[in-house]
Motif scaffolding. Structure first.
Motif, PDB file in Angstrom:
ATOM      1  N   HIS A 139       0.832  -1.207   0.000  1.00  0.00           N
ATOM      2  CA  HIS A 139       0.000   0.000   0.000  1.00  0.00           C
ATOM      3  C   HIS A 139       0.868   1.259   0.000  1.00  0.00           C
ATOM      4  O   HIS A 139       0.546   2.242  -0.670  1.00  0.00           O
ATOM      5  N   ARG A 140       1.954   1.221   0.752  1.00  0.00           N
ATOM      6  CA  ARG A 140       2.854   2.373   0.776  1.00  0.00           C
ATOM      7  C   ARG A 140       3.468   2.597  -0.605  1.00  0.00           C
ATOM      8  O   ARG A 140       3.530   3.729  -1.107  1.00  0.00           O
ATOM      9  N   GLN A 141       3.917   1.510  -1.218  1.00  0.00           N
ATOM     10  CA  GLN A 141       4.492   1.614  -2.560  1.00  0.00           C
ATOM     11  C   GLN A 141       3.460   2.117  -3.564  1.00  0.00           C
ATOM     12  O   GLN A 141       3.767   2.936  -4.432  1.00  0.00           O
ATOM     13  N   LYS A 142       2.238   1.643  -3.421  1.00  0.00           N
ATOM     14  CA  LYS A 142       1.173   2.057  -4.327  1.00  0.00           C
ATOM     15  C   LYS A 142       0.870   3.548  -4.169  1.00  0.00           C
ATOM     16  O   LYS A 142       0.703   4.268  -5.156  1.00  0.00           O
ATOM     17  N   GLU A 143       0.810   4.012  -2.925  1.00  0.00           N
ATOM     18  CA  GLU A 143       0.514   5.426  -2.698  1.00  0.00           C
ATOM     19  C   GLU A 143       1.651   6.308  -3.201  1.00  0.00           C
ATOM     20  O   GLU A 143       1.418   7.392  -3.744  1.00  0.00           O
ATOM     21  N   HIS A 144       2.903   5.852  -3.010  1.00  0.00           N
ATOM     22  CA  HIS A 144       4.039   6.618  -3.535  1.00  0.00           C
ATOM     23  C   HIS A 144       4.012   6.638  -5.058  1.00  0.00           C
ATOM     24  O   HIS A 144       4.319   7.651  -5.684  1.00  0.00           O
ATOM     25  N   TYR A 145       3.622   5.530  -5.658  1.00  0.00           N
ATOM     26  CA  TYR A 145       3.499   5.487  -7.111  1.00  0.00           C
ATOM     27  C   TYR A 145       2.428   6.455  -7.581  1.00  0.00           C
ATOM     28  O   TYR A 145       2.623   7.202  -8.549  1.00  0.00           O
ATOM     29  N   GLU A 146       1.286   6.468  -6.878  1.00  0.00           N
ATOM     30  CA  GLU A 146       0.201   7.380  -7.241  1.00  0.00           C
ATOM     31  C   GLU A 146       0.617   8.830  -7.048  1.00  0.00           C
ATOM     32  O   GLU A 146       0.261   9.703  -7.831  1.00  0.00           O
ATOM     33  N   TYR A 147       1.400   9.062  -5.977  1.00  0.00           N
ATOM     34  CA  TYR A 147       1.897  10.413  -5.715  1.00  0.00           C
ATOM     35  C   TYR A 147       2.807  10.881  -6.851  1.00  0.00           C
ATOM     36  O   TYR A 147       2.676  11.996  -7.380  1.00  0.00           O
ATOM     37  N   ILE A 148       3.749  10.011  -7.255  1.00  0.00           N
ATOM     38  CA  ILE A 148       4.677  10.349  -8.337  1.00  0.00           C
ATOM     39  C   ILE A 148       3.912  10.516  -9.651  1.00  0.00           C
ATOM     40  O   ILE A 148       4.156  11.455 -10.416  1.00  0.00           O
ATOM     41  N   ARG A 149       2.974   9.612  -9.898  1.00  0.00           N
ATOM     42  CA  ARG A 149       2.193   9.689 -11.135  1.00  0.00           C
ATOM     43  C   ARG A 149       1.358  10.961 -11.155  1.00  0.00           C
ATOM     44  O   ARG A 149       1.264  11.628 -12.195  1.00  0.00           O
ATOM     45  N   HIS A 150       0.747  11.313 -10.029  1.00  0.00           N
ATOM     46  CA  HIS A 150      -0.079  12.516  -9.966  1.00  0.00           C
ATOM     47  C   HIS A 150       0.773  13.759 -10.250  1.00  0.00           C
ATOM     48  O   HIS A 150       0.359  14.644 -11.005  1.00  0.00           O
ATOM     49  N   ASN A 151       1.960  13.814  -9.648  1.00  0.00           N
ATOM     50  CA  ASN A 151       2.829  14.972  -9.881  1.00  0.00           C
ATOM     51  C   ASN A 151       3.302  15.045 -11.318  1.00  0.00           C
ATOM     52  O   ASN A 151       3.583  16.128 -11.840  1.00  0.00           O
ATOM     53  N   ALA A 152       3.421  13.884 -11.963  1.00  0.00           N
ATOM     54  CA  ALA A 152       3.868  13.862 -13.356  1.00  0.00           C
ATOM     55  C   ALA A 152       2.781  14.315 -14.311  1.00  0.00           C
ATOM     56  O   ALA A 152       3.069  14.854 -15.375  1.00  0.00           O
ATOM     57  N   TYR A 153       1.519  14.126 -13.932  1.00  0.00           N
ATOM     58  CA  TYR A 153       0.413  14.373 -14.852  1.00  0.00           C
ATOM     59  C   TYR A 153      -0.491  15.539 -14.443  1.00  0.00           C
ATOM     60  O   TYR A 153      -1.368  15.932 -15.211  1.00  0.00           O
ATOM     61  N   TYR A 154      -0.303  16.076 -13.245  1.00  0.00           N
ATOM     62  CA  TYR A 154      -1.184  17.155 -12.776  1.00  0.00           C
ATOM     63  C   TYR A 154      -0.370  18.361 -12.347  1.00  0.00           C
ATOM     64  O   TYR A 154       0.732  18.242 -11.817  1.00  0.00           O
ATOM     65  N   ASP A 155      -0.936  19.524 -12.584  1.00  0.00           N
ATOM     66  CA  ASP A 155      -0.302  20.786 -12.204  1.00  0.00           C
ATOM     67  C   ASP A 155      -0.312  20.928 -10.689  1.00  0.00           C
ATOM     68  O   ASP A 155      -1.352  20.756 -10.047  1.00  0.00           O
ATOM     69  N   SER A 156       0.825  21.254 -10.102  1.00  0.00           N
ATOM     70  CA  SER A 156       0.938  21.295  -8.638  1.00  0.00           C
ATOM     71  C   SER A 156       0.157  22.443  -8.016  1.00  0.00           C
ATOM     72  O   SER A 156      -0.270  22.353  -6.864  1.00  0.00           O
TER      73      SER A 156
END
Length: 589
Positions: free
Chosen positions: A135-152
């Motif tokens: 779950h931690r790895q998944k959330e970090h992946y989602e965090y990285i993916r979100h930052n890559a695809y969404y304006d901060s």
């Protein structure tokens, strides 16, 4: 999206057993040894499988031998829909075939009844660690993916993500023969807001604008993205006609007619919009985006806030632009451009103090064409520098000719466009023309638009300083119509202001226009600037301006713009009267 903090995860465990005593035992052991867990209970494999589909537990603990559906069959069905769930199987019978079957299914732990406490707790503990790590790895992946695809800042899809979404939308539209629309949106004068109120307020404006844009796009499949800076882009899928993006544009116009409410400010902003259509304006990502962007910038240049320009309009306009460019180049070759001259006079004495050179196009078929109809085209096509140089050389040469003919020396004013001022060679061009025509720099005045000063462009400021250092006068034309504060003029090498004709035309009957003119004149005098009122057409306006201590004026009350030969006659008449003709006399040729 914020990065996950010190990780805490509340796992869910499903216990499946037809024996109530075993259910209770396992529940007690787990709750005593592990905190923060949610425990679900089912009485057989079928009930456990249905509960799994609805609640998606992280760990399943199941007996192998149960009525209705046994644990192995249930585990097999769970694995068919979820490969990550941790499964602990237990049984009272040690059977090698059963153990192999559970291994084939992919269970994580196999326990024998009666339970050995250490073994049971260790199995659950290992499953929990694995679940929490995943779950931690998944959330970090989602965090990285979100930052890559969404304006901060705005949390809208960014440019990269929008490219992907548009590419997929085009593929779908091609497959099902549908239409798409792109709407490019720009916040007008955002740089001014950022520079005057600061970047924190600027960011708040962008976030608030993003929320207003997203709130106006209620259709599920539509996408609002931040393109960059103060620009946003909207994708409309499966539209029926051009009316759909126009309806949205009207909706956005209404939305931005209200101020943006920030924590400590209310700020009114205007937007410019441009639209492109698939497949009419293009069938690939870059073409559609470029055409919507071009349409938006065309809208921005027209200075019609909250209006919309379509790519088809741009296409039609490009055709007209090419034709006009061809005619302009031919006009230059044929010598069809002419200069008219209009005097500026001292209101009190009637002396001619200046002459404005005004460009006209003597078209062989259309007659005399005013500059409003072709200067914009000249700027867009790059012809303005050549045309502007011709105007400057002709005006300086003519003024020198009048001086050589012993007419009283006065300055000649030449209008300079925004694009000319951004030309790094303008100062050199002016210097060369003054040298070539032997006109002293003090007898040349360059008129610039008020909007140029509001842009704070470093190149423009440097060019103005260099021109002023040559001895050339700088005058702000059409003053009062833009956003320039009078106090801000101190930062620029300005010698004179021309009050825009829209104020002068109503100065004697409109108190607001009179107040604006009075303020401009008073502050300009305090700053040591000359003031010229343009567009003076009657004696009432002249007399009112004289009461306001306005020193100079220009307009049809004195003379309409004249060809060089006609102006020479006008000049001669003024000279013969020793430049003391009463201003109340009207000179018209």
């Amino acid at each position: 999206m914020e990065e996950p903090a010190d990780y805490k995860f509340a796992a869910t465990i499903l216990i499946v057993d037809d024996n109530k005593a075993t259910q209770k035992l396992l529940t007690n052991i787990i709750t005593r040894n592990f905190s923060g867990l949610t425990i679900l209970v089912a009485d057989n494999g079928l009930e456990g499988y249905e509960l799994f589909k609805h609640r998606h537990p992280d760990i399943v603990m199941a007996d192998i031998c149960m009525p209705v559906m046994d644990g192995i069959r249930m585990a097999d069905k769970i694995r068919s829909i979820d490969r990550d769930t941790k499964i602990i199987m237990f049984t009272a019978v040690s059977d090698a075939n059963v153990i192999l079957e559970t291994i084939d299914i992919g269970i994580n732990h196999y326990l024998l009844k009666p339970f050995k406490m250490e073994k049971l707790i260790s199995s659950v503990q290992q499953c929990l660690r694995s679940v929490r790590l995943e779950h931690r790895q998944k959330e970090h992946y989602e965090y990285i993916r979100h930052n890559a695809y969404y304006d901060s800042l705005t949390d809208l899809p960014n440019r990269q993500f929008f490219h992907e979404l548009l590419r997929k939308a085009i593929t779908q539209a091609q497959r099902f023969n549908r239409q798409l629309a792109l709407l490019f949106v720009d916040i007008n004068r955002f740089k001014f807001i950022n520079d005057t109120l600061g970047h924190i307020i600027g960011d708040q404006v962008l976030k608030s604008a993003a929320e207003r844009l997203a709130g106006s796009c209620r259709r599920g499949p539509d996408t609002v993205a931040r393109w960059g800076g103060d620009e946003f882009i909207i994708l409309l899928t499966d539209i029926k006609s051009m009316q759909d993006p126009l309806k949205l544009a009207n909706k956005l116009s209404d939305a931005f007619s209200r101020p943006l409410v920030l924590p400590d400010h209310e700020i009114s902003v205007e937007i410019s919009m441009g639209v492109s259509l698939f497949p009419d304006d293009g069938t690939d990502v870059d073409t559609l985006i470029d055409k919507a962007d071009m349409a938006m910038y065309r809208n921005k240049r027209t200075k019609k806030p909250c209006d919309i320009v379509c790519a088809q309009e741009i296409s039609d306009r490009c055709t007209r632009l090419q034709e006009m460019e061809r005619e302009l180049r031919q006009a230059q070759i044929n010598g069809e451009f002419v200069l008219n001259y209009q005097p500026e006079v001292d209101i009190a004495s009637g002396d001619i103090v200046g002459i404005e050179a005004l460009l006209r196009w003597q078209h062989p078929k259309l007659g005399l064409i005013m500059p409003e109809r072709f200067i914009g085209v000249a700027e867009e096509t790059g012809l303005i520098d050549i045309l502007g140089e011709w105007v400057l050389r002709t005006a300086c040469s003519q003024n020198k000719a009048w001086q050589d003919a012993h007419y009283p020396p006065v300055r000649v004013s030449v209008n300079v466009s925004n694009s000319q001022l951004r030309n790094l060679k303008l100062t050199e061009t002016v210097r060369d023309i003054l040298s070539e025509t032997e006109l002293a720099p003090c007898w040349l005045e360059l008129e610039i638009g008020e909007d140029i000063l509001a842009q704070h462009h470093n190149t423009t400021v440097n060019t103005l300083n260099n021109l002023h250092n040559l001895g050339v006068r700088i005058c702000i034309d059409n003053f009062g119509t833009g956003m320039t504060a009078l106090a801000a003029i101190r930062r620029y090498p300005v010698d004179a202001l021309k009050i825009d004709r829209t104020f002068i035309s109503r100065i004697a009957v409109n108190s607001d226009d009179a107040a604006i003119a009075r303020t401009i004149i008073a502050i300009a005098r305090n700053l040591g600037l000359s003031v010229i009122a343009e567009g003076v057409e009657d004696e009432e306006q002249r007399d009112y301006l004289q009461e306001l201590d306005c020193t100079n004026m220009q307009g049809y009350l004195i003379s309409k713009p004249l060809r060089a030969d006609d102006f020479t006659e006008f000049f001669s008449e003024a000279r013969s009267r020793l430049c003391r003709q009463v201003v109340g006399s009207t000179y018209l040729s």
